[in-house]
Structures are given as C-alpha cells and as structure tokens.
Design a protein around this motif. Sequence first.
Motif, short mmCIF file in Angstrom:
data_model
loop_
_atom_site.label_atom_id
_atom_site.label_comp_id
_atom_site.label_asym_id
_atom_site.label_seq_id
_atom_site.Cartn_x
_atom_site.Cartn_y
_atom_site.Cartn_z
N LYS A 131 -8.15 17.42 -3.23
CA LYS A 131 -7.63 16.05 -3.28
C LYS A 131 -6.27 16.06 -3.98
O LYS A 131 -6.12 16.60 -5.08
CB LYS A 131 -8.60 15.17 -4.05
CG LYS A 131 -8.21 13.71 -4.10
CD LYS A 131 -9.31 12.91 -4.77
CE LYS A 131 -8.96 11.42 -4.83
NZ LYS A 131 -10.05 10.63 -5.44
N VAL A 188 -3.71 10.64 3.11
CA VAL A 188 -4.91 9.90 3.51
C VAL A 188 -5.45 10.46 4.82
O VAL A 188 -6.65 10.62 5.01
CB VAL A 188 -4.61 8.40 3.66
CG1 VAL A 188 -5.84 7.64 4.16
CG2 VAL A 188 -4.14 7.81 2.34
N ASP A 189 -4.55 10.78 5.75
CA ASP A 189 -4.95 11.30 7.06
C ASP A 189 -5.56 12.69 6.97
O ASP A 189 -6.46 13.04 7.73
CB ASP A 189 -3.74 11.37 8.01
CG ASP A 189 -3.27 9.97 8.40
OD1 ASP A 189 -4.09 9.03 8.33
OD2 ASP A 189 -2.11 9.82 8.79
N ARG A 228 -9.00 13.19 4.65
CA ARG A 228 -9.41 11.99 3.92
C ARG A 228 -9.93 12.28 2.50
O ARG A 228 -10.85 11.63 2.01
CB ARG A 228 -10.47 11.22 4.71
CG ARG A 228 -9.97 10.74 6.04
CD ARG A 228 -10.91 9.75 6.67
NE ARG A 228 -10.30 9.15 7.85
CZ ARG A 228 -9.43 8.16 7.83
NH1 ARG A 228 -9.05 7.65 6.67
NH2 ARG A 228 -8.93 7.66 8.94
N LYS A 229 -9.36 13.25 1.83
CA LYS A 229 -9.75 13.51 0.44
C LYS A 229 -9.20 12.42 -0.48
O LYS A 229 -9.76 12.15 -1.53
CB LYS A 229 -9.25 14.89 0.00
CG LYS A 229 -9.99 16.04 0.68
CD LYS A 229 -9.55 17.38 0.10
CE LYS A 229 -10.36 18.53 0.70
NZ LYS A 229 -10.00 18.78 2.09
N ASN A 231 -8.36 8.40 -0.52
CA ASN A 231 -8.60 7.21 0.29
C ASN A 231 -7.39 6.28 0.27
O ASN A 231 -6.45 6.46 -0.52
CB ASN A 231 -9.88 6.49 -0.13
CG ASN A 231 -9.82 5.98 -1.57
OD1 ASN A 231 -8.81 5.42 -2.01
ND2 ASN A 231 -10.90 6.18 -2.31
N PHE A 232 -7.43 5.28 1.13
CA PHE A 232 -6.27 4.41 1.30
C PHE A 232 -5.98 3.61 0.04
O PHE A 232 -4.81 3.38 -0.31
CB PHE A 232 -6.49 3.47 2.48
CG PHE A 232 -5.27 2.68 2.87
CD1 PHE A 232 -4.25 3.28 3.60
CD2 PHE A 232 -5.12 1.36 2.48
CE1 PHE A 232 -3.11 2.58 3.94
CE2 PHE A 232 -3.97 0.64 2.84
CZ PHE A 232 -2.97 1.25 3.57
N GLU A 266 -6.45 4.48 -3.09
CA GLU A 266 -5.79 5.35 -4.07
C GLU A 266 -4.33 5.58 -3.70
O GLU A 266 -3.44 5.53 -4.57
CB GLU A 266 -6.52 6.68 -4.15
CG GLU A 266 -7.93 6.58 -4.73
CD GLU A 266 -8.72 7.85 -4.55
OE1 GLU A 266 -9.52 8.18 -5.44
OE2 GLU A 266 -8.56 8.52 -3.51
N ALA A 286 -2.37 6.01 8.69
CA ALA A 286 -3.39 5.58 7.73
C ALA A 286 -3.39 4.06 7.58
O ALA A 286 -4.45 3.44 7.44
CB ALA A 286 -3.13 6.26 6.38
N ASN A 336 -6.37 1.11 8.32
CA ASN A 336 -6.82 0.25 7.21
C ASN A 336 -5.99 -1.04 7.21
O ASN A 336 -5.34 -1.38 6.22
CB ASN A 336 -6.66 0.99 5.87
CG ASN A 336 -7.50 2.24 5.77
OD1 ASN A 336 -8.65 2.20 5.34
ND2 ASN A 336 -6.95 3.37 6.19
N GLN A 394 -6.30 -3.95 4.36
CA GLN A 394 -5.68 -3.62 3.07
C GLN A 394 -4.17 -3.47 3.21
O GLN A 394 -3.41 -3.86 2.31
CB GLN A 394 -6.26 -2.30 2.54
CG GLN A 394 -7.75 -2.34 2.25
CD GLN A 394 -8.28 -0.99 1.83
OE1 GLN A 394 -7.94 -0.48 0.75
NE2 GLN A 394 -9.11 -0.37 2.65
#
Length: 390
Positions: free
Chosen positions: A292, A325-326, A329-330, A332-333, A335, A361, A365, A368
């Motif tokens: 991550k 994010v892509d 996906r470690k 997330n959007f 973060e 990404a 989403n 958001q």
Amino acid sequence: MEQEIAILQKAIAVRAEAERGDSSGAMASASSQDAKDKQLLDWKKIADQLAETQKTGGDNLRIAIRLQQRLQTMTQQELVAALDEIAALDVPKESRELLEQMLIAPLSGRDPELVLTKFIDRLQDSNGMIIRQLFNALQELAKKDPAKATTWLDQQIVAGKLDSKSLDGKSQTRIQFEGSLVSVLMVSDPDAASLRLGGMQGDQRREILSRFQLYQLKDEDQPAFAKLVRDQLPEEDQGSALGRVASQVASRDGYSKVTEFLERIQATPAERTACVELAAESKIQSISFQKKVTREDFDAMREWVTTQSPGSTASVTGKALGDAVDSNRKMNFAEASALAVDYNKAAGNDGLLTRFLESFAALQNKEQARVLAESISDEKRRAEILKRLE
C-alpha cells in the motif's frame, strides 16, 4: 522472466556452494550424479514432468535447475541433436515448444546464425517465447558480426518471411527484428543504425524505438539511444520515447538513477519534464503493486519531482494518486482523496485536484468524486469535471 532467471541463478549458486563444502561422501554422491547427467536425457520424460508440474501448480524449480545445469555442459552439436530429437517427440505442442525454448537460449550464445536459420520458418506457428528467442539470436549475431546480421535480416524481408497478414499491412515481427538489430548497431555503428531507421516510415521508426528492450539498455549506451531518438523522431515524440527509459529506470533503481540518466543524456527542459512525469508515475505504480502506497512514498516522489521539474509536481501527484487507487486497490479512493485535498491546498490552485478527478478511479467512485469536484474554484473546469462524472 528476469525474476525467474534470478531465482534459478541464486538456487544454482547456493547448491554449488553447498556441494563445495560437503564431505568426501557428498563429493562422491555429486560425482555419481554428474555421471548420471552425462547419460542421454529422456526428453519425453522431462516434458511430461514439466507439463505435470504446470498442470498441478507444483514446484518445477528443481527440474528446471537440474536441466539448466545440464544444458550448460552440452556441446553445440549435442544441443542441435537434442533439438532434432525434441522435434520428433510425440508430445503436446506446448511441451515441445517449452523444451525448445530452453535449448535455444544457450545455443543462441554459441551459434545464433544456426538458431535463426533453423527456426525462421516457425514464425507463423510458434508461441511468443520462441519468437522472442529469435529476436535475441539476431542480437547475438549482430554483436558478433553486424554485417552478417544485417544481411540476414534483409534476406528475410526480400523473401517475404516477415510479411504481415494483418489488414494494416504492418508486420510486428519485422518491427521486433528491426529493433533487435538497431539496438546493437546503435552502439557498434550509430551511423548504420540511424541510416536503417531513416529508411523507414515515421510510425515504424516510432514503434521500433518504443519496442527496444529498455531493461537491457546499459548506462553507457543511454546517450546513444537519446541521439537516435532525437535524430529519427519528431520533437513531439521524443519526450515519450526517452520517458520510457526513465520509467524503467525508476521502477527498477529509483529516482536518483533517473536523475543520473537525465544528466547523462543532457535532457532538454521538455525532455526532462516528460521523463520526470513518466518516471514518477512508474515508481508509484511499482510500489503499489508490492504494498500500500503511503504518504511518505508520495512525499518522496513530490520532493524529487520538484527538484527536477517544479512545474510538474501538482499534475504528477494528481495522476499518481489516481493510479495508486487503480493498482490492485491497496489504497482506497477515500484515502487518495484526503491526500489530494491536502496536497492541493499546498499547491495553491486546483490543478492537482483536477488531474486526480480525471482519473479512472474517479469514474469508478463518482459520488465521492462529485463531492470533491464541487470544491474546484474555476467554474468552467468544475462544470467540465462534474459533466464527466455524471
């Protein structure tokens, strides 16, 4: 492939070291095993073993190590005889080609012209690995005798061996062969490399230079590659071609080595910007595939980008956050969004946030992302982003 080779080499070295430190009894056992190795290999049995381990997901490392050790002791004549024997085996095509590619590699180092002659008719029906072995064989021949390698390739072109069956008439096989040859000529005879590329259409030159085996490009050869790019590609394509080298260097060796690359090729401001952007994105992607990505990773990237191409920091950060994010996906959007907002405030404009919201990404989403987009101060850009996120 590089990772598998490294594992094999390490395992062979460990085994060799262990054998050297063994007692006399172990040495006698090793000697007995050597005697067994000198017997004729049962290629069908080996093919069945490799196929079985692939099917069951078993560990074929031991088999591969033992076979690679044996291949290194075989003479050129023995390798050729083994290839003929394998060609006559009653085994699945995939098994036969797996064995062939393992033998072609050591044979290419000894007699690349023989490999090219023996397997040129397999271009249309072989798997990708055998074709890549032919590209490597041409490189080996070019290192030993550039004129002979050039003549061989020209003969195949005249004979129609590399003709394309695609609708656009573009032969990817020829482009790969040309790239293999030019990558060697670039160092041994730069004028010949430039002349060969100059005789091709612009899109072919661009594709050949983009298909170089960049991970094999040595530090001392980087200026020659840069000169070839500048001589043979239009200015608008030069940055991306050089950027691919920077991208490889960054993911493998880190930012400091990219800085050395930029200095080595005496990059222009435009080239430096393109290289820095691609290198930074590549490094973050490389990290995200392993773990991550953290704020510390982005801070380090931003610090380096700012020293090399200050005007690119915001844009590069925005794109890199979207990529993080892509990539598996470690991160997330939410973060990534929090970091984007923080960095955007520090930048003092909405360039970073806008670039982040242009990512794939953000499209995944949308709810958001639309909340973030409402904070963009430029009314026109805000409307464009919101329209895209509908």
